[in-house]
Design an enzyme around this catalytic site. Sequence first.
Site, mmCIF file in Angstrom:
data_model
loop_
_atom_site.group_PDB
_atom_site.id
_atom_site.type_symbol
_atom_site.label_atom_id
_atom_site.label_comp_id
_atom_site.label_asym_id
_atom_site.label_seq_id
_atom_site.Cartn_x
_atom_site.Cartn_y
_atom_site.Cartn_z
ATOM 1 N N TYR A 166 0.848 -1.206 0.000
ATOM 2 C CA TYR A 166 0.000 0.000 0.000
ATOM 3 C C TYR A 166 0.882 1.255 0.000
ATOM 4 O O TYR A 166 0.661 2.177 -0.791
ATOM 5 C CB TYR A 166 -0.917 -0.006 1.218
ATOM 6 C CG TYR A 166 -1.826 1.218 1.288
ATOM 7 C CD1 TYR A 166 -2.971 1.295 0.487
ATOM 8 C CD2 TYR A 166 -1.545 2.284 2.135
ATOM 9 C CE1 TYR A 166 -3.804 2.410 0.539
ATOM 10 C CE2 TYR A 166 -2.364 3.395 2.195
ATOM 11 C CZ TYR A 166 -3.496 3.450 1.396
ATOM 12 O OH TYR A 166 -4.314 4.568 1.447
ATOM 13 N N LYS A 170 1.254 4.214 -3.001
ATOM 14 C CA LYS A 170 1.022 5.656 -2.859
ATOM 15 C C LYS A 170 2.308 6.440 -3.187
ATOM 16 O O LYS A 170 2.236 7.559 -3.702
ATOM 17 C CB LYS A 170 0.512 5.981 -1.457
ATOM 18 C CG LYS A 170 -0.886 5.411 -1.174
ATOM 19 C CD LYS A 170 -1.959 5.913 -2.136
ATOM 20 C CE LYS A 170 -3.360 5.466 -1.725
ATOM 21 N NZ LYS A 170 -4.410 5.903 -2.664
HETATM 22 P P1 NAP Z 1 -13.313 3.038 0.758
HETATM 23 O O1 NAP Z 1 -14.487 3.546 1.516
HETATM 24 O O2 NAP Z 1 -12.936 1.612 0.859
HETATM 25 O O3 NAP Z 1 -13.523 3.459 -0.761
HETATM 26 C C1 NAP Z 1 -12.663 3.018 -1.776
HETATM 27 C C2 NAP Z 1 -13.342 3.249 -3.090
HETATM 28 O O4 NAP Z 1 -12.471 2.787 -4.145
HETATM 29 C C3 NAP Z 1 -14.653 2.466 -3.248
HETATM 30 O O5 NAP Z 1 -15.590 3.253 -3.925
HETATM 31 C C4 NAP Z 1 -14.229 1.280 -4.103
HETATM 32 O O6 NAP Z 1 -15.281 0.733 -4.873
HETATM 33 C C5 NAP Z 1 -13.228 1.962 -5.009
HETATM 34 N N1 NAP Z 1 -12.421 1.011 -5.740
HETATM 35 C C6 NAP Z 1 -11.585 0.065 -5.259
HETATM 36 N N2 NAP Z 1 -11.047 -0.625 -6.259
HETATM 37 C C7 NAP Z 1 -11.543 -0.125 -7.413
HETATM 38 C C8 NAP Z 1 -11.373 -0.418 -8.776
HETATM 39 N N3 NAP Z 1 -10.586 -1.416 -9.209
HETATM 40 N N4 NAP Z 1 -12.045 0.335 -9.681
HETATM 41 C C9 NAP Z 1 -12.857 1.312 -9.292
HETATM 42 N N5 NAP Z 1 -13.080 1.641 -8.009
HETATM 43 C C10 NAP Z 1 -12.424 0.917 -7.084
HETATM 44 O O7 NAP Z 1 -11.985 3.827 1.179
HETATM 45 P P2 NAP Z 1 -11.639 5.378 1.389
HETATM 46 O O8 NAP Z 1 -10.993 5.484 2.712
HETATM 47 O O9 NAP Z 1 -12.797 6.246 1.066
HETATM 48 O O10 NAP Z 1 -10.478 5.537 0.297
HETATM 49 C C11 NAP Z 1 -10.503 6.486 -0.757
HETATM 50 C C12 NAP Z 1 -9.062 6.844 -1.087
HETATM 51 O O11 NAP Z 1 -8.486 7.523 0.010
HETATM 52 C C13 NAP Z 1 -8.166 5.640 -1.375
HETATM 53 O O12 NAP Z 1 -7.318 5.933 -2.478
HETATM 54 C C14 NAP Z 1 -7.339 5.521 -0.112
HETATM 55 O O13 NAP Z 1 -6.098 4.905 -0.348
HETATM 56 C C15 NAP Z 1 -7.215 6.975 0.265
HETATM 57 N N6 NAP Z 1 -6.861 7.226 1.660
HETATM 58 C C16 NAP Z 1 -7.727 6.887 2.651
HETATM 59 C C17 NAP Z 1 -7.358 7.156 3.977
HETATM 60 C C18 NAP Z 1 -8.264 6.824 5.127
HETATM 61 O O14 NAP Z 1 -7.861 7.052 6.281
HETATM 62 N N7 NAP Z 1 -9.476 6.327 4.894
HETATM 63 C C19 NAP Z 1 -6.133 7.774 4.264
HETATM 64 C C20 NAP Z 1 -5.282 8.098 3.221
HETATM 65 C C21 NAP Z 1 -5.654 7.837 1.915
HETATM 66 P P3 NAP Z 1 -16.020 -0.640 -4.468
HETATM 67 O O15 NAP Z 1 -17.126 -0.248 -3.543
HETATM 68 O O16 NAP Z 1 -16.520 -1.156 -5.794
HETATM 69 O O17 NAP Z 1 -15.007 -1.526 -3.826
#
Ligand code: NAP
Length: 243
Positions: A166, A170
């Site tokens: 992961y 990034k």
């Molecule tokens: P999340 O609720 O798990 O959402 C992830 C999203 O990505 C979902 O809509 C998922 O769709 C989609 N996705 C995954 N694989 C995909 C693919 N192959 N094609 C299209 N869509 C896909 O997580 P989140 O926390 O909101 O994450 C959003 C972003 O923020 C990510 O890039 C993550 O790395 C980043 N981020 C999050 C945090 C945190 O603390 N949450 C911190 C730093 C960075 P499905 O529903 O179809 O799986």
Amino acid sequence: MSKSNLVALVTGANKGIGLEISRQLASKGAFVFLGARDQKRGEAAAAELTAAGLEVAYLAVDLNDIEGIATAASTIEARYGRLDILINNAGIVDPRDGPPSSASPEAARRILETNFIGTLAVTQAMLPLLKQSGAGRIVNVSSSLGSLTLNGDASSPYYSARLIAYNASKAALNMLTIQLAEELRGTPIVVNSVSPGYVQTDLTGHQGFMTAEEGARLPVEYALLGPSAVTGRFVEPGQETPW
Ligand code: NAP
């Protein structure tokens, strides 16, 4: 056409931070394509925002489906002929990830294929449309875990998060930010990496200090940067993040 005349695509828009980014951008008057790989969940998200009076549409975008990504670009081209904002938000983690000595190489391949290669593919497909915008904005939703500097800094709160795949995905995404920002320097398109903070979503098992609504704020701010926008930066709430 939307109130602000801006046209945006958010990937991974059916839930979590992506859904909130979409809601906030649409609330500010943008027309938002909700990119999602699962039609049912994508349409449900679109219905939720539409019911709130926002201008959005579900668009099939699976980061692992190159042909589908090309079709998505054609749909945007046919409807608007341009794209003003691309939020590369979709991303995954994998429970088989871990320290470099023991993480599953298969999990690493899956994570890199989605978070880096998939995002690269979406960006390439949308670039011709962004070039038709007067001020294209690309926001790569990154993570402080992708900071090479912080991974080697024992005083950093991110130091102990040994997720080789992961974090590498990034860091690779950040390389896309820097290289594309430099490739496009002097054009109206800017590219930045934005870390949302530690956010309560499915990805974190709903751990974290921020709600998804709060985590969406900085990506939205960078999507709406004005004419003298910065490019090639890596930021998190309240500060720049070291690369
Ligand atoms: P999340 O609720 O798990 O959402 C992830 C999203 O990505 C979902 O809509 C998922 O769709 C989609 N996705 C995954 N694989 C995909 C693919 N192959 N094609 C299209 N869509 C896909 O997580 P989140 O926390 O909101 O994450 C959003 C972003 O923020 C990510 O890039 C993550 O790395 C980043 N981020 C999050 C945090 C945190 O603390 N949450 C911190 C730093 C960075 P499905 O529903 O179809 O799986």
